[in-house]
Design an enzyme around this catalytic site. Structure first.
Site, mmCIF file in Angstrom:
data_model
loop_
_atom_site.group_PDB
_atom_site.id
_atom_site.type_symbol
_atom_site.label_atom_id
_atom_site.label_comp_id
_atom_site.label_asym_id
_atom_site.label_seq_id
_atom_site.Cartn_x
_atom_site.Cartn_y
_atom_site.Cartn_z
ATOM 1 N N ALA A 1 0.846 -1.181 0.000
ATOM 2 C CA ALA A 1 0.000 0.000 0.000
ATOM 3 C C ALA A 1 0.888 1.240 0.000
ATOM 4 O O ALA A 1 2.088 1.136 0.246
ATOM 5 C CB ALA A 1 -0.902 0.015 1.232
ATOM 6 N N HIS B 1 -0.376 1.241 9.380
ATOM 7 C CA HIS B 1 0.938 1.674 8.911
ATOM 8 C C HIS B 1 0.810 2.877 7.966
ATOM 9 O O HIS B 1 1.467 3.903 8.166
ATOM 10 C CB HIS B 1 1.623 0.495 8.200
ATOM 11 N N GLU B 2 -0.041 2.754 6.969
ATOM 12 C CA GLU B 2 -0.156 3.842 5.986
ATOM 13 C C GLU B 2 -0.739 5.091 6.642
ATOM 14 O O GLU B 2 -0.324 6.208 6.365
ATOM 15 C CB GLU B 2 -1.007 3.428 4.781
#
Ligand SMILES: [Zn+2]
Length: 854
Positions: free
Chosen positions: A259, A294-295
């Site tokens: 991603a 995370h993103e």
């Protein structure tokens, strides 16, 4: 452009050559006229020369662009096309640069820049994809605000930031936060949204959307909840709030990475966001939750504070991986997350760090930055931050982080900036600690002990083997978490962090009534390899008594490894005492099911090969496979009478919920089922397959049956049920190869590359097949060499389609020096064949050359 002579060594870039760009970019305005084969991009960029610039060369990156026109302040100019971009004579004052270029998104199978996936326009600009969209100083230290106008017939047209206007055939976006070009994103297509909302702690309402292809709407709810949890967690733990009115996530089928954290418009590989109980396993759910977090966390660690140059990649990735691991530990189970991370680190990062591709978390040179999105930059980068936190303590860690956000918000930073905030916040000198960023290789720490008159002494000796370009290594700062147990199992010294700073160092513990049993490297407090003479009975003791859950698992894991190594080297039967210890633990219903499942999961065959190699033996993949089979069969027989009861006791009743408790139970249940299938001819697994109402149980049953070569009917049924679901089909492809016997692995994989649903253009499908081939240790390394050949052929074919994925998958060969001379020769032949391919990409060229030069 970039027509270097075929296979000439590409240019190398060095950290030491860094120079700032000579111009400020005040603002960027882009207009896209979308068309699959002829998209026009108009850029209007205001540049101002920097008064203190060392270098005023006006160079803009650009690749695979057709330049239609260029103007300065409205007057046409002639730009000089040079290697990798253009140069132009520009005035020594602020000026408006305008360019019009044409690009071909439909032809972009490399999936970098603006490309198409199932008729949808989408971008991937990190690291250097923006230069395939227009001419621009495509480097992370050039930050600017972007205004974007998209013209086209697509029902949905998205870019970064907030929407500022839309009408028939157009949409406009403005991102108020200055950002580097690698965070630019555009998506346009026939999409539907799963909406949500979040109110920040200061009361701002944020609109959330997950955009998917029509038909996938039912797979967004879990991702949306994960996003909201992430936003809340980052406020609670780091005090960081979201800073736009809108946060969009888009799912794309064709994507090289997991991603991408583009500002306000995250783009996800559909495998990392779409989830439903029927189509996703527990492991998928956990991974999706972690990647969404995370993103999202990158919004601060990456976007608001970015990297000065790509050598600093671990500044944003190490920190963000560390943060997402903290998040998963908080949402699920801290010890289980730690154990899973260490298993992954040893499986991916240790081999990298000990082989021809070894590099420090902050590399000092590269040819193709795409090749440095590695386990070392990400996972070891996160381990380094974990060590830092352990050394300075929790309070100081958050104090330093607050200072980091305060001091560097809006900047492009370096590892030096990062360490400086810790030095300033804590008064600590981190110059020796910094070696973790510049030295490659996994340190070995040899431990010896002495006990006399109530005093116990532990002596540690550290050394790091040579790695490419680094023959000598200085001692590093290693936080070594240690606890002591008395022989009756009580903890006599709680965990204490010893700081190793010298090549050899001793620590004493006084006032002990008897010789203690040490529990060393608790929580895996540093990414090192511990070497210590010990006995299996001591390991069994720690497996039973250690208060540190990680080290309890580690003792069992080390024991399992010793037993396997002995079986491989001496052809002995599995150690009876170990089997008894395992049986006792598995039958102990007081123990956490997730923990029991982990203890029951054997070390991987590749891990055994690595251990043998480290001890000076040449691993024989077939023997390792045979030992694994014998061991599992013996264990199944030993547990025979308890398996049906254990299976029933661990079966989760009621509706499926993808939480940590259920996942732990199902993991144990699946391990039990695979053992049971070895004894009951697959009866129970067939029943489970027929009645499963969720993918975790359906997949576990299918895997158990296929491993036992009893799953043909179910495999066919699975195919028929799921052939229209790309993500489930990836599992079907991979599972057949994972379950194949060593001699049949390459043939199975080859047959699947002929399957109508196999595609070179979809990275997920390619990885499902070729990744599974490389992951089947005994099959890939089969003596025939057929596994090596098949992978090389497919990598050669993929290289002209998608260099980035090709180069990354070449790493399957990185452990080649572990094996015997015949296998080495076979692999060398394949690597040389890849290197000799005409028109080979610089990505693949660099990876293969590095492996061959070892
Ligand atoms: Zn990241």
């Amino acid at each position: 452009m970039n027509d270097a002579a075929p296979n000439a060594a590409p240019q190398t870039f060095y950290l030491k050559d860094y120079k700032p760009f000579g111009y400020e970019v005040e603002s960027v305005k882009l207009t896209f006229q979308l068309s699959p084969n002829a998209t026009k991009v108009h850029s209007a960029i205001r540049f101002t020369p920097k008064a203190d610039a060392e270098d005023n060369r006006f160079f803009l990156h650009g690749e695979q662009l057709s330049l239609i026109s260029a103007k300065i302040d409205g007057t046409p100019v002639t730009a000089r096309l040079v290697d990798g971009g253009l140069e132009c004579d520009v005035p020594r004052r602020s000026f408006l640069w305008e360019a019009e270029v044409e690009i071909d998104p439909a032809a972009d199978t490399a999936l970098e820049g603006l490309y198409m996936s199932n008729g949808m326009y989408c971008t991937q600009c990190e690291a250097e994809g923006f230069r395939k969209i227009t001419y621009y100083p495509d480097r992370p230290d050039v930050m600017s605000t972007f205004t974007v106008r998209i013209e086209g017939n697509e029902p949905v047209m998205l870019s970064n930031g907030n929407p500022t206007g839309a009408g028939e055939g157009w949409a406009e976006w403005h991102d108020p936060w200055p950002k580097p070009a690698y965070l630019f994103a555009l998506v346009a297509g026939d999409l539907v949204n799963h909406p949500g909302s979040f109110t920040t702690k200061s009361g701002k309402d944020v609109e959330l959307n997950i955009w998917v292809r029509p038909g996938d709407e039912g797979k967004c709810a879990f991702g949306m909840e994960a996003l909201k949890k992430s936003m809340k967690w980052d406020e609670d733990v780091y005090g960081l709030e979201y800073d736009l009115d809108l946060f969009n996530i888009v799912a794309v089928d064709d994507f090289n990475m997991g991603a991408m954290e583009n500002k306000g418009l995250n783009i996800f590989n559909s495998s990392c966001v779409l989830a439903s109980p029927e189509t996703s396993t527990d492991a998928n759910f956990e991974r999706i939750e972690a990647i969404i977090a995370h993103e999202y966390f990158h919004n601060w660690t990456g976007n608001r504070i970015t990297c000065r140059d790509w050598f600093q990649l671990c500044l944003k990735e190490g920190l963000t991986v560390f943060r997402d691991a903290q998040f998963t530990a908080d949402m699920r189970s801290e010890p289980v997350k730690r154990i899973e991370d260490v298993i992954a680190l040893r499986a991916r990062q240790f081999p990298e760090d000990g082989g021809p591709l070894a590099h420090p978390p902050r590399p000092e040179e590269f040819q193709e930055i795409n090749n440095f999105y590695t386990a070392t930059v990400y996972e070891k980068g996160a381990e380094v931050i974990g060590m830092l936190k352990r050394l300075v303590g929790d309070d100081n860690y958050y104090k330093a982080l607050n200072l980091y956000f305060e001091r560097h918000d809006g900047q492009a930073c370096t590892i030096e900036d990062w360490l400086k905030v810790f030095e300033d916040a804590t008064g600590r000198d981190l110059s020796q600690f910094k070696l973790w960023y510049s030295q490659a290789g996994t340190p070995r720490v040899k431990v010896s002990e002495e006990y006399a008159d109530g005093t116990y002494t532990l002596t540690f000796e550290q050394s790091t083997p040579p790695t490419p370009g680094q023959p000598e290594k200085a001692p590093r700062v290693i936080p070594m978490a240690v606890g002591l147990l008395s022989p009756n199992g009580d903890e006599v010294r709680a965990t204490e962090v010893l700081e190793l700073t010298e090549a050899k160092q001793s620590f004493t513990f006084d006032g002990l009534a008897s010789k203690p049993v040490p529990s060393i490297l608790r929580e895996f407090s540093a990414p090192v390899i511990l070497e210590r003479e010990t006995t299996n009975s001591e390991r069994a003791f720690l497996l039973a008594h250690d208060t540190d859950p990680f080290n309890r698992w580690e003792a069992g894991n080390a024991l399992a490894k010793e037993v396997r190594v002995a079986m491989v080297l001496d052809g002995t039967a599995p150690d009876a005492a170990y089997l008894d210890a395992l049986e006792k633990l598995v039958r102990d219903d007081e123990q956490d099911p997730a923990f029991r499942a982990l203890v029951l999961s054997p070390p991987s065959q590749s891990d055994i090969a690595q251990t043998l190699h480290e001890r000076g033996h040449t691993p024989d993949p077939q023997k390792i496979y045979d030992a694994a089979e014998t061991f599992t069969q013996t264990l199944a027989q030993q547990l025979e009478t308890s398996l049906p009861r254990l299976y029933a006791a661990t079966t989760v009743e009621g509706p499926y919920v993808p939480d940590a408790d259920g996942a732990g139970k199902r993991a144990l249940n699946s391990r039990i089922l695979s053992l049971l299938t070895r004894l009951d001819g697959g009866e129970q697994a067939a029943r489970q397959y027929a009645s499963a109402d969720n993918m975790t149980q359906q997949y576990a049953a299918l895997a158990a049956l296929m491993k036992a070569e009893k799953g043909e009917a179910q495999s066919q049924a699975f195919f028929e049920q799921w052939q229209d679901d790309r993500l489930v089909m990836d599992k079907w492809f991979a599972l057949q190869i994972a379950c194949a016997a060593p001699e049949a692995t390459a043939a199975t994989a080859k047959e699947l590359t002929q399957h109508p649903l196999f595609s070179m253009k979809n990275p997920n499908r390619f990885r499902a097949v070729m990744g599974a081939l490389a992951g089947n240790h005994a099959g890939f390394h089969h003596a025939s060499g057929a596994g090596y050949q098949l992978l090389a052929e497919n990598l050669i074919a993929l290289d002209s389609v998608n260099p980035q994925t090709t180069a990354r998958m070449c790493a399957a060969f990185q452990t080649w020096k572990r094996y015997d001379s015949k296998r080495q020769a076979q692999i060398q032949t394949e690597l040389e064949r890849i290197l000799a391919t005409s028109g080979l990409s610089r990505d693949t060229h660099e990876m293969v050359s590095r492996m061959l030069s070892a």
